[in-house]
Design a protein around this motif. Sequence first.
Motif, PDB file in Angstrom:
ATOM      1  N   UNK A 111       0.821  -1.209   0.000  1.00 26.68           N
ATOM      2  CA  UNK A 111       0.000   0.000   0.000  1.00 26.68           C
ATOM      3  C   UNK A 111       0.861   1.267   0.000  1.00 26.68           C
ATOM      4  N   UNK A 112       2.001   1.172   0.630  1.00 29.10           N
ATOM      5  CA  UNK A 112       2.882   2.350   0.658  1.00 29.10           C
ATOM      6  C   UNK A 112       3.551   2.601  -0.695  1.00 29.10           C
ATOM      7  N   UNK A 113       3.978   1.528  -1.365  1.00 31.59           N
ATOM      8  CA  UNK A 113       4.793   1.727  -2.570  1.00 31.59           C
ATOM      9  C   UNK A 113       4.008   1.729  -3.889  1.00 31.59           C
ATOM     10  N   UNK A 114       2.807   1.153  -3.904  1.00 31.03           N
ATOM     11  CA  UNK A 114       2.043   1.115  -5.159  1.00 31.03           C
ATOM     12  C   UNK A 114       1.782   2.508  -5.751  1.00 31.03           C
ATOM     13  N   UNK A 115       1.370   3.481  -4.921  1.00 27.53           N
ATOM     14  CA  UNK A 115       1.148   4.817  -5.505  1.00 27.53           C
ATOM     15  C   UNK A 115       2.423   5.429  -6.075  1.00 27.53           C
ATOM     16  N   UNK A 116       3.548   5.010  -5.559  1.00 25.44           N
ATOM     17  CA  UNK A 116       4.818   5.535  -6.083  1.00 25.44           C
ATOM     18  C   UNK A 116       5.068   5.022  -7.500  1.00 25.44           C
ATOM     19  N   UNK A 117       4.562   3.831  -7.790  1.00 22.98           N
ATOM     20  CA  UNK A 117       4.681   3.278  -9.141  1.00 22.98           C
ATOM     21  C   UNK A 117       3.593   3.814 -10.065  1.00 22.98           C
ATOM     22  N   UNK A 118       2.371   3.844  -9.567  1.00 26.19           N
ATOM     23  CA  UNK A 118       1.232   4.139 -10.441  1.00 26.19           C
ATOM     24  C   UNK A 118       0.923   5.633 -10.556  1.00 26.19           C
ATOM     25  N   UNK A 119       1.283   6.393  -9.539  1.00 23.41           N
ATOM     26  CA  UNK A 119       0.915   7.814  -9.566  1.00 23.41           C
ATOM     27  C   UNK A 119       2.073   8.664  -9.056  1.00 23.41           C
ATOM     28  N   UNK A 120       3.213   8.611  -9.760  1.00 21.68           N
ATOM     29  CA  UNK A 120       4.373   9.384  -9.295  1.00 21.68           C
ATOM     30  C   UNK A 120       4.071  10.883  -9.312  1.00 21.68           C
ATOM     31  N   UNK A 121       4.667  11.588  -8.370  1.00 18.01           N
ATOM     32  CA  UNK A 121       4.495  13.043  -8.267  1.00 18.01           C
ATOM     33  C   UNK A 121       5.731  13.717  -8.840  1.00 18.01           C
ATOM     34  N   UNK A 122       5.597  14.349  -9.990  1.00 14.15           N
ATOM     35  CA  UNK A 122       6.773  14.997 -10.584  1.00 14.15           C
ATOM     36  C   UNK A 122       7.251  16.147  -9.699  1.00 14.15           C
ATOM     37  N   UNK A 123       8.563  16.291  -9.581  1.00 19.12           N
ATOM     38  CA  UNK A 123       9.148  17.249  -8.623  1.00 19.12           C
ATOM     39  C   UNK A 123       9.296  18.628  -9.247  1.00 19.12           C
ATOM     40  N   UNK A 124       8.188  19.116  -9.797  1.00 24.41           N
ATOM     41  CA  UNK A 124       8.209  20.403 -10.505  1.00 24.41           C
ATOM     42  C   UNK A 124       8.587  21.545  -9.564  1.00 24.41           C
ATOM     43  N   UNK A 125       7.975  21.583  -8.382  1.00 27.70           N
ATOM     44  CA  UNK A 125       8.244  22.687  -7.446  1.00 27.70           C
ATOM     45  C   UNK A 125       9.710  22.683  -7.029  1.00 27.70           C
ATOM     46  N   UNK A 126      10.272  21.507  -6.829  1.00 28.95           N
ATOM     47  CA  UNK A 126      11.685  21.423  -6.451  1.00 28.95           C
ATOM     48  C   UNK A 126      12.577  21.926  -7.582  1.00 28.95           C
ATOM     49  N   UNK A 127      12.278  21.507  -8.814  1.00 26.93           N
ATOM     50  CA  UNK A 127      13.067  21.974  -9.951  1.00 26.93           C
ATOM     51  C   UNK A 127      13.056  23.490 -10.065  1.00 26.93           C
ATOM     52  N   UNK A 128      11.883  24.084  -9.859  1.00 23.15           N
ATOM     53  CA  UNK A 128      11.781  25.551  -9.924  1.00 23.15           C
ATOM     54  C   UNK A 128      12.576  26.199  -8.791  1.00 23.15           C
ATOM     55  N   UNK A 129      12.471  25.624  -7.586  1.00 18.92           N
ATOM     56  CA  UNK A 129      13.151  26.213  -6.429  1.00 18.92           C
ATOM     57  C   UNK A 129      14.666  26.094  -6.538  1.00 18.92           C
ATOM     58  N   UNK A 130      15.145  25.125  -7.302  1.00 16.97           N
ATOM     59  CA  UNK A 130      16.593  24.898  -7.425  1.00 16.97           C
ATOM     60  C   UNK A 130      17.255  25.763  -8.501  1.00 16.97           C
ATOM     61  N   UNK A 131      16.453  26.506  -9.277  1.00 14.50           N
ATOM     62  CA  UNK A 131      17.036  27.375 -10.305  1.00 14.50           C
ATOM     63  C   UNK A 131      17.963  28.396  -9.643  1.00 14.50           C
TER      64      UNK A 131
END
Lengths: 322, 322
Positions: free
Chosen positions: A182-202
């Motif tokens: 239950x913990x890892x299935x959403x990581x496979x099926x519904x990954x959260x793209x790290x858009x906010x992190x990419x923007x913050x790292x500019x």
Amino acid sequence: MPDHLGEFDLIARYFRRPASSALLGIGDDCALLQAQAGMQWAVSTDMLVEGRHFFAGADPRQLGHKALAVNLSDLAAMGAQPHAFLLALALPAADPRWLGEFSAGLLGLADAHGIELVGGDTTRGPLNLCLTVLGLVPDGLALRRDAARAGDELWVSGTPGDARLALGHLRGEWQLAPPALEQVLPRLHAPQPRVALGLALRGIAHAAIDVSDGLLGDLGHVLQASGAGARVDADAVPAGAALAQQPLQRRRSCQLAGGDDYELLFTAPAQRRDAVLRAAAQAGVGVARIGDIVAGRGVLLHDAAGRELAPDYASFDHFADR
Amino acid sequence: MPDHLGEFDLIARYFRRPASSALLGIGDDCALLQAQAGMQWAVSTDMLVEGRHFFAGADPRQLGHKALAVNLSDLAAMGAQPHAFLLALALPAADPRWLGEFSAGLLGLADAHGIELVGGDTTRGPLNLCLTVLGLVPDGLALRRDAARAGDELWVSGTPGDARLALGHLRGEWQLAPPALEQVLPRLHAPQPRVALGLALRGIAHAAIDVSDGLLGDLGHVLQASGAGARVDADAVPAGAALAQQPLQRRRSCQLAGGDDYELLFTAPAQRRDAVLRAAAQAGVGVARIGDIVAGRGVLLHDAAGRELAPDYASFDHFADR
């Protein structure tokens, strides 16, 4: 409801919404996007094939989410702000239920990231999803693969390996207890793209890449493009709750060679360590320092005690013999 | 030569060339393109599936040409200057001969139009080609589907129907003599996108569309978007040498309902007739006036003698029951 919909009805019913940021959205030969002075466009395309990137019969809502997520992840890895995307879709049949669920997953994630569907193509054929994303990044601030420098620290977001742990269970390579699954299935099926992190790292990070093919494999792309090497502490890679309970060898394989988590792997100068941590806090994502970029070539993998490990964690290659 | 190539080798060997107009080409998470003030980006994606858009075992060099041609045709129909494209490719196997031929056809046409391959994706799967093209058009000059106005004249380039005549032969619907087949086969396998004509028509034409689904069907898209109707003289549509020798009904079917020629269908004010003809001469393409845009809805189809014809030439719909 009809079993078969016309191509144009299909787009109109499930995917068309009024253009907002685009000058001209779905329905013409091309979409029109306004250029903006001082900005660069980041553009990427990804193709997902049934039986290779997802199981036959995959949940269409999750599939819609994931198809866009893996593309948004490419924008995240460049530090680009998502702007618009196109969808090309080959379907064995125009099934209204499938299309409704798929578009709900797709457009739900699109809305969450403020990215607009501006065009596409639909055809009959073996199930295949091809998305193209366009994002904006100010001149000179893109996080490129070739920008790692000796002396940079190496960072990774989140807990890589979770998606691979879930995949192994689904493939029958190992069995997970229900809470772990239950913990890892959403990581496979519904990954959260790290858009906010990419923007913050500019302006803070040097190089970045998203981990789609495995941490060491994707690190190899950065090192090759940058002409540098790396030292990596395998034990510094954070493990999620389920992965932490696995045997050591399986944990390391999942963390270092598993793809599909879509975490960001990036480098930053040692003196920007605090800025990195602030950016991660701002983005609401955990990051961990897992090594250093060094002069030379290749990866020296070691454990927390400093013992060298064989870096034989092959990453995912769609055409390798396996 | 190996039977199977790694994904990254495959891109590098067959498709990678140094970035020229792009700031950053193949090899990063995204390509980077510079925005330009006063210009709009025209973006389009098209997916080609084996067995639907081309025959199994199709010549890979022609396929490479055609895959890009149909996408360039979308830029032509907007009056956009080709700039960059992305290629996503699902292949059953990485066959070096096939890849070499395919990339030669693809990049040959790309060079002819000054458009650069800036990114892509390759994966194993049923043969599927998904291209995304980006072009540039000055603010306000794009040729949109919704811009036809009552009083405009309706024009078409070239000799529509040739590709459908070739297709019918290959499908066994009819038999063509060798000289006729030789004339129309290249029209099916290696269409020439009307990019130069689209550029020359900027500021002259109102609406434009490329004929991919059939002349009457694509005209319908223009009329629907523009809220107008049309009168079309079926006998004014130019016929190529082979098509001119066919029985009347077959000729009309090919001309009015056949897709895949990728000619431009466009409208222009009657007082710009000379400008249209000069633009066509400049682009080196024949154009013919085949009717008028009128107030109201629908298409009135007639012959040269003014006799009304039933406009029952269904265009190609990938999901219709047929």
